[in-house]
Design an enzyme around this catalytic site. Structure first.
Site, PDB file in Angstrom:
ATOM      1  N   SER A 261       9.419  -3.318   1.941  1.00 23.65           N
ATOM      2  CA  SER A 261       8.299  -3.816   2.736  1.00 23.65           C
ATOM      3  C   SER A 261       7.281  -2.705   2.956  1.00 23.65           C
ATOM      4  CB  SER A 261       8.798  -4.323   4.091  1.00 23.65           C
ATOM      5  OG  SER A 261       9.144  -3.215   4.906  1.00 23.65           O
ATOM      6  N   LYS A 262       6.126  -3.117   3.455  1.00 17.47           N
ATOM      7  CA  LYS A 262       5.077  -2.155   3.750  1.00 17.47           C
ATOM      8  C   LYS A 262       5.571  -1.155   4.787  1.00 17.47           C
ATOM      9  CE  LYS A 262       0.466  -2.142   5.769  1.00 17.47           C
ATOM     10  NZ  LYS A 262       0.408  -0.695   5.853  1.00 17.47           N
ATOM     11  N   ARG A 263       6.405  -1.644   5.704  1.00 16.13           N
ATOM     12  CA  ARG A 263       6.924  -0.764   6.745  1.00 16.13           C
ATOM     13  C   ARG A 263       7.755   0.385   6.169  1.00 16.13           C
ATOM     14  NH1 ARG A 263      10.045  -4.085  10.003  1.00 16.13           N
ATOM     15  NH2 ARG A 263       8.744  -5.822   9.316  1.00 16.13           N
ATOM     16  N   GLY A 265       7.242   1.823   3.362  1.00 12.13           N
ATOM     17  CA  GLY A 265       6.281   2.795   2.853  1.00 12.13           C
ATOM     18  C   GLY A 265       5.720   3.651   3.973  1.00 12.13           C
ATOM     19  N   ASP A 266       5.371   3.003   5.086  1.00 15.44           N
ATOM     20  CA  ASP A 266       4.816   3.744   6.222  1.00 15.44           C
ATOM     21  C   ASP A 266       5.854   4.719   6.781  1.00 15.44           C
ATOM     22  OD1 ASP A 266       2.576   2.251   5.905  1.00 15.44           O
ATOM     23  OD2 ASP A 266       2.997   0.847   7.539  1.00 15.44           O
TER      24      ASP A 266
END
Ligand code: GLU
Length: 508
Positions: A261-263, A265-266
């Site tokens: 998920s994008k999370r 990556g963050d």
């Protein structure tokens, strides 16, 4: 007769293209090119609620950056257009009507409240053969009432009438045969009168058929829709030309189970989008591979190996090689862990493939950003500096930290090294070194090295201490390429100037 390979990448413009979507596009492209087929880009924008401005341009730009070429699409045109679903309403209306006329679909007038009530009253409510007669639709209501509702402009949806109790087979080129019973499917909505638009399922099937798609290659998350799609092909009488299905494994979190998920990556510091994305609503900026300094070739190579392998342990493969070697036989069924460290390694490898001159051109803006005007040095000088340090970088940006001493003198000296290497004898010894260097006829690395090492040996000095002190004055820290390669490029005057500065500034 073998049919022509025609594949499509069919994103919905609901935001920036996720890196998993990029991999889907890539596999479609590899397969198309390998088979001399066509690659279609179809924009599936039938969900007006989720439309995001800019997303379509983003998709085009991302694919172009990566070298994934489109043969037919909104921009490219082609014989099967329009390639944007919102421009194909007439077509979907026609095929919706065809199913209605054949009794394979029906109108349903249930309001959201009525559906809510049914869900509340019946545990595990599903709109299907067991419940549809208790709902408000053209199967349960008298024909005159249906006509009255339609004429009065009541909103309705068209639902697919699924016959229960049938085994539906889906053949997947990676997963093999998957069989499910039609009783578990609900009467999916195919069309909504409210916005005169089809749902994904109808538009997707109709377009794949009309565009003569031979292989549907898409993410695993669409596998649950496949049995419904098979039934739709059947209902339309298109089963003989139904495309082959290929559902690609999920991309998983780098550090555990579950979908990437994008999370993630963050949290772990890597992009999940090919290009930087500026959210038009929130203004939020999400980082992209391009802006982070990845080469498109590296991203392509990295993504290709997330879910596929060439059958041996070859890792570095350019697009042409990938096209040649790609096959569904070597695609995995299980999810592929998103190893972003490996992504950096690919970038490192591809940077090393570039010439020093090409790297120099890419490095110039980085120099500028760090306050060094590239015009102050010849391209040849910069290229030689780059050549000496490029083995240590993952990104062009890293070149500055690795090579800055070629452009600016050290202003501070690494403390730990000073403590360890700079003793009270060093100012005197470095003074002697200056004399040795001044006496050299030839300042090249090959000529200077034996003379300096000979002097250290003659004097009985500690080789490591003297060479590290030397490096400290010239570089500022005890790191970097071979010392005499550095001094050769800096030249005699600059080398000696820096040793003098060191003697002045370091403890004495
Ligand atoms: N529009 C769907 C998506 O956004 C397409 C899925 C498919 O390829 O069938 O991924």
């Amino acid at each position: 007769m073998e049919r022509k390979v025609r594949v499509r990448f069919a994103p919905s413009p609901t935001g920036p293209l996720h890196i998993g979507g990029v991999r889907t596009a890539l596999y479609n492209y590899l397969f198309a090119r390998q088979n001399g087929g066509d690659m279609i880009l179809r924009i599936e924008d039938t969900d007006s609620q989720r439309f995001v401005p800019g997303a379509e341009d983003y998709i085009n730009e991302a694919l172009a950056w990566l070298g994934i070429e489109i043969d037919e699409g909104v921009r490219e045109g082609g014989p099967f257009g329009p390639y944007k679903q919102s421009e194909r309403r007439d077509i979907y209306r026609h095929y919706t009507q065809q199913l209605l006329d054949a009794g394979k679909a029906y109108l349903a007038f249930d309001t959201p409240e009525e559906l809510e009530k049914a869900r509340a009253e019946h545990k595990n409510f599903q709109y299907d053969a067991s419940t549809r007669m208790s709902m408000r639709n053209s199967l349960s209501l008298p024909a005159e009432e249906v006509k009255r509702l339609v004429d009065a402009g009541e909103k309705y949806v068209v639902r697919f009438k699924i016959e229960p109790g049938r085994d539906v087979e889906v053949n997947d080129l990676i997963r093999g045969k998957v069989t499910i019973n039609s009783s578990i499917l609900d009467d999916k909505v195919l069309y909504k009168s409210a916005d005169d638009l089809p749902t994904y399922h109808l538009a997707n099937i109709v377009d794949d058929h009309l565009m003569e798609v031979s292989h549907v290659i898409r993410g695993e998350e669409w596998l649950p829709s496949a049995p419904l799609h098979v039934l739709l092909y059947e209902a339309f009488g298109w089963i003989d030309t139904m495309p082959e299905f290929v559902h690609l494994p999920l991309l998983l979190k780098p550090d555990g189970k579950g979908k990437l998920s994008k999370r993630d990556g963050d949290r772990l510091g890597f992009p999940v989008f090919p290009l930087e994305w500026h959210d038009p609503k929130s203004g939020e900026i999400s980082s992209g591979y391009r802006e982070r300094g990845y080469l498109p070739e590296a991203v392509v190579n990295f993504l290709a190996l997330l879910g596929w392998n060439p059958g041996d342990d070859t890792e570095i493969m350019d697009m042409a090689t990938l096209i040649e070697k790609f096959s569904f036989d070597h695609c995995s069924r299980s999810g592929a862990k998103f190893d972003f460290e490996k992504g950096k390694w690919f970038n490192h490898k591809y940077l090393l493939e570039l010439s020093d001159m090409d790297l120099t051109q890419m490095f110039k803006p980085v120099m500028k950003a760090n306050g060094a005007d590239p015009a102050a040095w010849s391209d040849e000088y910069i290229a030689r500096a780059v050549g000496l340090v490029k083995g240590r970088i993952n990104f062009v940006d890293d070149l500055w930290a690795q090579s800055k001493f070629f452009f600016v003198e050290p202003t501070e000296y690494e403390e730990k090294a000073v403590r360890k290497r700079w003793n009270e004898d060093m100012p005197r010894i470095m003074g002697e070194l200056i004399e040795v260097l001044e006496g050299l006829e030839d300042f090249s690395a090959a000529a200077a090295e034996p003379v300096v090492l000979g002097w250290i040996a003659d004097k009985g000095y500690h080789l490591g201490n003297v060479m590290n002190a030397f490096r400290l004055t010239v570089v500022g820290e005890c790191k970097g390429p071979h010392m005499f390669d550095i001094t050769e490029l800096l030249g005699r005057d600059e080398t000696i100037r820096r040793i003098r500065l060191g003697i002045e500034r370091l403890p004495h």
